[in-house]
Design an enzyme around this catalytic site. Structure first.
Site, PDB file in Angstrom:
ATOM      1  N   LYS A  12     -12.320   1.697 -14.300  1.00  0.00           N
ATOM      2  CA  LYS A  12     -12.814   0.418 -13.797  1.00  0.00           C
ATOM      3  C   LYS A  12     -13.270  -0.482 -14.938  1.00  0.00           C
ATOM      4  O   LYS A  12     -13.025  -1.697 -14.929  1.00  0.00           O
ATOM      5  CB  LYS A  12     -13.945   0.629 -12.780  1.00  0.00           C
ATOM      6  CG  LYS A  12     -13.481   1.234 -11.468  1.00  0.00           C
ATOM      7  CD  LYS A  12     -12.481   0.323 -10.775  1.00  0.00           C
ATOM      8  CE  LYS A  12     -12.158   0.799  -9.379  1.00  0.00           C
ATOM      9  NZ  LYS A  12     -11.358  -0.161  -8.616  1.00  0.00           N
ATOM     10  N   TYR A  48     -13.138   7.950 -13.416  1.00  0.00           N
ATOM     11  CA  TYR A  48     -12.955   6.838 -12.482  1.00  0.00           C
ATOM     12  C   TYR A  48     -13.647   5.583 -13.016  1.00  0.00           C
ATOM     13  O   TYR A  48     -13.057   4.503 -13.097  1.00  0.00           O
ATOM     14  CB  TYR A  48     -13.509   7.203 -11.101  1.00  0.00           C
ATOM     15  CG  TYR A  48     -13.683   6.014 -10.192  1.00  0.00           C
ATOM     16  CD1 TYR A  48     -12.578   5.401  -9.608  1.00  0.00           C
ATOM     17  CD2 TYR A  48     -14.940   5.484  -9.931  1.00  0.00           C
ATOM     18  CE1 TYR A  48     -12.729   4.292  -8.789  1.00  0.00           C
ATOM     19  CE2 TYR A  48     -15.100   4.384  -9.120  1.00  0.00           C
ATOM     20  CZ  TYR A  48     -13.995   3.790  -8.547  1.00  0.00           C
ATOM     21  OH  TYR A  48     -14.153   2.685  -7.742  1.00  0.00           O
ATOM     22  N   ALA A  56      -6.323   1.267  -5.724  1.00  0.00           N
ATOM     23  CA  ALA A  56      -6.864   2.116  -6.788  1.00  0.00           C
ATOM     24  C   ALA A  56      -6.993   3.535  -6.282  1.00  0.00           C
ATOM     25  O   ALA A  56      -7.077   3.777  -5.076  1.00  0.00           O
ATOM     26  CB  ALA A  56      -8.236   1.614  -7.239  1.00  0.00           C
ATOM     27  N   ASP A 101       0.858  -1.175   0.000  1.00  0.00           N
ATOM     28  CA  ASP A 101       0.000   0.000   0.000  1.00  0.00           C
ATOM     29  C   ASP A 101       0.896   1.227   0.000  1.00  0.00           C
ATOM     30  O   ASP A 101       1.892   1.257   0.720  1.00  0.00           O
ATOM     31  CB  ASP A 101      -0.899  -0.011   1.242  1.00  0.00           C
ATOM     32  CG  ASP A 101      -2.119   0.877   1.097  1.00  0.00           C
ATOM     33  OD1 ASP A 101      -1.933   2.098   0.882  1.00  0.00           O
ATOM     34  OD2 ASP A 101      -3.248   0.361   1.207  1.00  0.00           O
ATOM     35  N   SER A 108     -16.217  -1.837  -9.953  1.00  0.00           N
ATOM     36  CA  SER A 108     -17.190  -0.937  -9.341  1.00  0.00           C
ATOM     37  C   SER A 108     -18.497  -0.932 -10.115  1.00  0.00           C
ATOM     38  O   SER A 108     -18.503  -1.030 -11.354  1.00  0.00           O
ATOM     39  CB  SER A 108     -16.615   0.479  -9.313  1.00  0.00           C
ATOM     40  OG  SER A 108     -17.608   1.417  -8.959  1.00  0.00           O
TER      41      SER A 108
END
Length: 174
Positions: free
Chosen positions: A145, A141, A76, A31, A117
């Site tokens: 995805k 965004y 993401a 991360d 998503s």
């Protein structure tokens, strides 16, 4: 089994990390801590390997994915509003970062579960939404995805074992 969780210090990633540790799996979390928090992993920090890094760092990804059984890809950039101001950065992280992982999965033969998503549907034509409904992303965004999903299909056809989870509204403790 040995797993890597990208975005493992985020909301979903940290819960997944805790569940895998509870099942006695070996877990490495990567991360960059841009939105994730090490604090989310404090109860298990001595039971995991934590790597502060980016999914855009191929050398790092190669090193931490060598010999693993699977990778849960939760990393993401996720702010819809920010995606309008930074579409190239969103594409780089969300799409190119995902392709980095899929390339390594093909090379090193590990399974991938990635996060998508419900935003890929845009404004739905009907409710409830069905998985087969038209995809019509209405922001950068959501476009990233959908591109991730297209990459997953492409790599699946090349033999990568990959599955996507198309999250809707995620909530819970923490």
């Amino acid at each position: 089994m040995k797993y890597v969780i990208t975005g493992g210090a985020g909301f979903i990633g940290s819960h997944l990390t805790k569940a895998l540790v509870k099942q006695d799996h070996d877990v490495t979390v990567i991360d960059n801590l841009q939105t994730g928090k090490e604090e989310n992993l404090k109860s298990i920090k001595d039971k995991i390997v934590f790597v502060k890094g980016s999914i855009l760092d191929n050398e790092l990804l190669q090193r931490i994915t060598n010999g693993i059984d699977g990778l849960f890809h939760q990393a993401a950039l996720a702010s819809v509003q920010d995606s309008f101001a930074k579409p190239d950065e969103y594409n780089d992280v969300n799409v190119n970062g995902t392709e980095n992982i899929l390339k390594l999965a093909m090379k090193n033969n590990f399974k991938v579960v990635y996060a998508s998503s419900s935003s890929v549907y845009g404004n739905p034509e009907r409710i409830p939404i069905k998985e087969s409904d038209n995809k019509n992303p209405i922001n950068p965004y959501a476009e990233t995805k959908l591109k991730k999903e297209e990459l997953a299909i492409k790599y699946s056809k090349m033999g990568v074992k990959v599955i996507g989870l198309r999250y809707f509204n995620v909530f819970g403790k923490g």
